[in-house]
Scaffold this active site. Structure first.
Site, mmCIF file in Angstrom:
data_model
loop_
_atom_site.group_PDB
_atom_site.id
_atom_site.type_symbol
_atom_site.label_atom_id
_atom_site.label_comp_id
_atom_site.label_asym_id
_atom_site.label_seq_id
_atom_site.Cartn_x
_atom_site.Cartn_y
_atom_site.Cartn_z
ATOM 1 C CD GLU A 168 7.522 5.055 -5.101
ATOM 2 O OE1 GLU A 168 7.372 3.771 -5.139
ATOM 3 O OE2 GLU A 168 6.618 5.814 -5.671
ATOM 4 C CE LYS A 203 2.598 4.918 -6.468
ATOM 5 N NZ LYS A 203 4.096 4.518 -5.966
ATOM 6 C CG HIS A 260 10.414 0.352 -2.583
ATOM 7 N ND1 HIS A 260 10.553 1.424 -3.418
ATOM 8 C CD2 HIS A 260 9.705 0.726 -1.520
ATOM 9 C CE1 HIS A 260 9.679 2.470 -2.832
ATOM 10 N NE2 HIS A 260 9.273 1.950 -1.635
#
Length: 421
Positions: free
Chosen positions: A81, A259, A373
């Protein structure tokens, strides 16, 4: 100890240059040699699991800037990620202003359950088992004399009567100090050994004999203070606290909040060859320990107005056994951390999880999670569209500028760039 974990501008170097910089910081020229090609050949992979047909690679990065209990630490993180490694490193940099992370932990106690069925008098059976507690503990310790020699071994035996939905279960728990192991094999072997005697005492039949991943006696804790001005000011801190409070109260928010914590934790657990599923199961069960699923972390403001973030969760990780010892890349990753005990590794992992959590909540409370992100994700989208070499950064920059990080836009912009070539 690493000379420093402040490796400013590491992202601007080539992979080969980064390896050299990290190795120099560790004072060990060959420290990252096993990470060059993943460190796992087919023969070794074939011995680790069944029906091997190949391998899958996960990028392994190095989180920088970490100061944990006064020690400079470079942290290996394996994740697919984008933004995880950068985000954790960024908050670790901010945290240095107030001394970095402070951590602590309980003893590495794991539990094995012996489930006995067909018991007529559960309360009587419970006491009969407890009357022979010392005998059962001795029998369990005999299964692993090496562990006992190292200072570990059985610490207690308890018996629970679990009742729900009209059903009743008798469950004995062995509490075992597993030292620097994750401990599954040790406690499972002990449970198997004492199960017949436990069942005999209970007047029933032994059924399940296995560890629990609800490792709530093996807790790790981390605390950090981050200056308000480095986070964006008092208003950002206030918004971060309000957002964290929603995670404490609302399971829907808590699931994503936690998470984010696990983004950091799982990346280090995976890099060091530990059991990601066991750690994740323990963490999420801890989040629901009061019957309500909520946040694992807590955010507050101290008297100076700075953010104080804390995290406590079960972390069953080891330095001996499993992939930690059989996978060369995992061995190299553990060596990078320079930890000497499983507890120290668990505390470091907890600090990384907290750093990642602070970064995510700050992004949500300030510019929004997508800005940083998606800027990193844009490169992946550009590659998927067929961009190569310098085209990747060029396409990614256009996607971010248009705030449209999508495959169709990437394909269109790549065609435009090639049309001008």
């Amino acid at each position: 100890m690493a000379r420093t974990s402040r490796l400013s501008g590491l992202r601007n170097h080539t992979i080969e240059e980064r390896r050299a910089i990290v190795a120099d910081a560790l004072g060990a020229p060959d420290a990252l040699a096993q990470l060059v090609d993943g460190g796992l050949d087919e023969a070794r992979a074939d011995r680790m699991i069944e029906h091997v047909v190949g391998q899958i690679g996960i990028p392994l990065g190095v989180a920088t800037n970490f100061l944990v209990n006064g020690r400079e630490v470079l942290v290996p993180m394996a994740t697919e990620e984008p933004s995880v490694v950068a985000a954790a490193s960024n908050v670790a940099r901010m945290a240095r202003e107030r001394g970095g992370f402070t951590t602590s932990s309980t003893a590495p106690i794991m539990q094995a359950q012996i489930h006995v069925v067909e018991v007529a008098d559960a309360h009587g059976a419970k006491l009969r088992i407890l009357e022979q507690r010392d005998e059962l503990m001795r029998l369990a310790d005999e299964q692993d004399p090496r562990l006992v020699e190292l200072g570990g071994g059985v610490r207690d035996l308890i018996v629970r009567i679990v009742e729900r939905g009209g059903r009743r279960h008798l469950v004995a728990h062995l509490l075992v100090d597993v030292r620097d192991a994750m401990g599954a094999n040790a406690v499972n072997t002990m449970a198997e050994a004492i199960a017949p005697r436990v069942a005999e005492l209970a007047g029933g039949r032994p059924l399940l004999r296995i560890l629990t991943n609800k490792a709530d006696l093996r807790l790790s804790r981390a605390r950090v203070t981050v200056p308000a001005e480095m986070l964006g000011g008092a208003e950002v801190v206030e918004n971060m606290i309000l957002g964290a409070q929603l995670a404490e109260d609302d399971p829907y928010r808590a699931a994503t909040h936690n998470k984010g914590i696990m983004n950091g934790i799982t990346a280090v657990v995976l890099a060091t060859g530990n059991d990601t599923r066991a750690v994740e199961a323990g963490a999420h069960s801890h989040a629901a320990r009061d019957g309500h699923y909520g946040s694992l972390s807590h955010f507050e403001r101290d008297a100076a107005g700075d953010l104080v973030a804390t995290l406590e969760l079960p972390l069953a990780v080891g330095l001996v056994g499993g992939a930690t010892k059989s996978h060369p890349a995992a061995q190299a990753a553990v060596a990078m951390t320079e930890v000497t005990t499983a507890q120290e590794l668990a505390e470091l992992i907890c600090a990384v999880g907290l750093s990642q959590n602070v970064a995510a909540v700050r992004a949500l409370a300030a510019e929004g999670i997508q800005q940083g992100h998606m800027a990193l994700h844009a490169r992946n989208v550009a590659v998927a569209a067929g961009a190569e070499g310098d085209e990747i950064e060029a396409v990614a920059a256009r996607l971010v500028e248009q705030r449209a990080v999508r495959a169709d836009v990437a394909e269109r912009e790549l065609a435009a760039i090639r049309g001008k070539a």
